[in-house]
Design an enzyme around this catalytic site. Structure first.
Site, short mmCIF file in Angstrom:
data_model
loop_
_atom_site.label_atom_id
_atom_site.label_comp_id
_atom_site.label_asym_id
_atom_site.label_seq_id
_atom_site.Cartn_x
_atom_site.Cartn_y
_atom_site.Cartn_z
N ASP A 111 32.79 6.97 15.20
CA ASP A 111 32.39 8.34 14.85
C ASP A 111 33.59 9.26 15.08
OD1 ASP A 111 30.93 10.54 14.16
OD2 ASP A 111 29.71 10.60 15.98
N ASP A 121 32.48 10.49 7.98
CA ASP A 121 33.13 10.44 9.29
C ASP A 121 32.52 9.43 10.27
OD1 ASP A 121 30.76 11.85 9.55
OD2 ASP A 121 31.55 13.26 11.02
N GLU A 122 31.65 8.56 9.81
CA GLU A 122 31.12 7.55 10.73
C GLU A 122 30.70 6.30 9.97
OE1 GLU A 122 27.33 8.21 12.68
OE2 GLU A 122 26.91 9.89 11.34
#
Length: 367
Positions: free
Chosen positions: A17, A112-113
């Site tokens: 993350d 983003d993860e």
């Protein structure tokens, strides 16, 4: 007697993350933003909502999904930055290239993860903890960005672990520690448990995993519906969901918060046409067709409503999308209220236009 060689390998799952992703990309690319409270999304005149905030801004209590008005109250000197989605997507591609050095079993959740299954890894490192460390180091050294990682034997625990020591965290929760960890975990920390559900649980005297564990599966289902079955398993550390490298996008959304509240039909239709164009472009790029269109409207008092319509077959063309969206807009009783946001979501995809090609899920909405 079963052959020991046939035993299933203990899975090794990593959840990566990125830390305050949009904000840290802005601070990386623009030195004048470094060390300052940056708010990505929304605007300094109090309109819109926060997409993310730098850690300097978070110290004032600013967080994602907060109204810009509230963010300004908390930190009057916050710097508002308009999102640069092309830049974030480009960085996301570079991050995934780093992931692919170690495994092809990658399930992106957003830009983003992502989950990574490194039960067997390309470089034969063997240790998921070492792989997570190497990935974090590569992201820092090559992209000048920070990421946090959670490592465990299933997706649920790995995701919770990645959030435990942010920013720049690395947390490992091994199989022997999962039961104790889950029993101590507050219900509001359970992935998927929002504030409303957490409050409902607490009113029932359910404050942590140990409390949930006292209830039978049927009791949990009776109290929380089909999700209760998931709670029953996960509180016991059971999560058999595989990492899905080709997870199909469930919905595609585009929305816009206006600089000035709109009240004329001409203005609303013009904005809706722009949004429909973006939706059609993204559907074509993603090779998707959807059977359900949802129109989202937010009024100047922040109250919102949604209306939807369905098609007999999947659609992706601009003409069909804008026609359906206009029909839904006409049916809405606005009571002469001004409108601050319009959005269109296409869902119920079923299959892709090209079934052989899937796209990464992109959960971002345009502001």
């Amino acid at each position: 007697m079963s052959d020991p060689a046939e035993k299933t390998l203990q899975r090794k799952i990593i959840h990566i993350d990125m830390d305050a992703f949009y904000a840290t990309v802005e601070q990386r690319d623009f030195p004048e933003y470094r060390g300052k409270p940056i708010v990505v999304g929304g605007s300094p005149d109090g309109r819109g909502v926060v997409a993310t905030a730098s850690y300097e801004a978070r110290e004032f209590g600013i967080h994602s999904a907060m109204s810009s008005r509230k963010a300004i109250q908390l930190c009057p000197h916050a710097i508002f930055v308009y999102p640069r989605f092309d830049a974030y997507k480009s960085v996301s591609v570079s991050i995934r290239e780093i992931f692919r050095r170690y495994t092809d079993l990658i399930e992106p959740l957003s830009l983003d993860e992502a989950f990574l299954d490194v039960t067997t890894d390309k470089l034969n490192i063997g240790s998921a903890l070492e792989i997570a460390k190497q990935i974090k180091d590569a992201i820092k050294n090559e992209l000048n960005l920070s990421a946090s990682a959670g490592v465990s034997s299933n997706k649920f625990v790995a995701k919770i672990a990645s959030d435990m020591n942010k920013p720049d965290g690395l947390t490992f929760i091994g199989p022997s520690k999962i039961n104790t960890f889950m029993e101590k975990l507050p219900v509001e920390k359970f992935f998927g448990v929002g504030k409303v559900t957490a409050d409902k649980m607490k009113k029932m005297g359910l404050y942590n995993g140990a409390d949930l564990k006292k209830l039978s599966e049927q009791e949990l289902i009776r109290k929380f519906g089909k999700t209760g079955k998931f709670y029953y398993k996960i509180v016991r550390g059971i999560d058999e969901r595989p990492v899905q490298p080709h997870r199909l996008t469930k919905s595609l959304s585009v929305e816009d918060t206006f600089g000035k509240d709109l009240d004329s039909n001409e203005e609303l239709v013009a904005e809706l046409e722009l949004i429909a164009e973006k939706v059609a472009e993204r559907l074509e790029k993603s090779r998707l067709k959807g059977k359900t269109l949802t129109l989202k409207i937010k009024f100047d008092d922040f109250k919102q409503l949604t209306r939807n319509t369905s098609f007999p077959t999947g659609v992706a063309d601009y003409a069909t999308i804008i026609t359906a969206a206009k029909e839904l807009l006409i049916k809405v009783e606005t009571d002469d209220r001004k409108i601050r946001l319009l959005g269109i979501t296409i869902s119920n995809f079923g299959t892709t236009i090209n079934p052989g090609k899937f796209t990464d899920p992109d959960q971002l909405e345009l502001f």
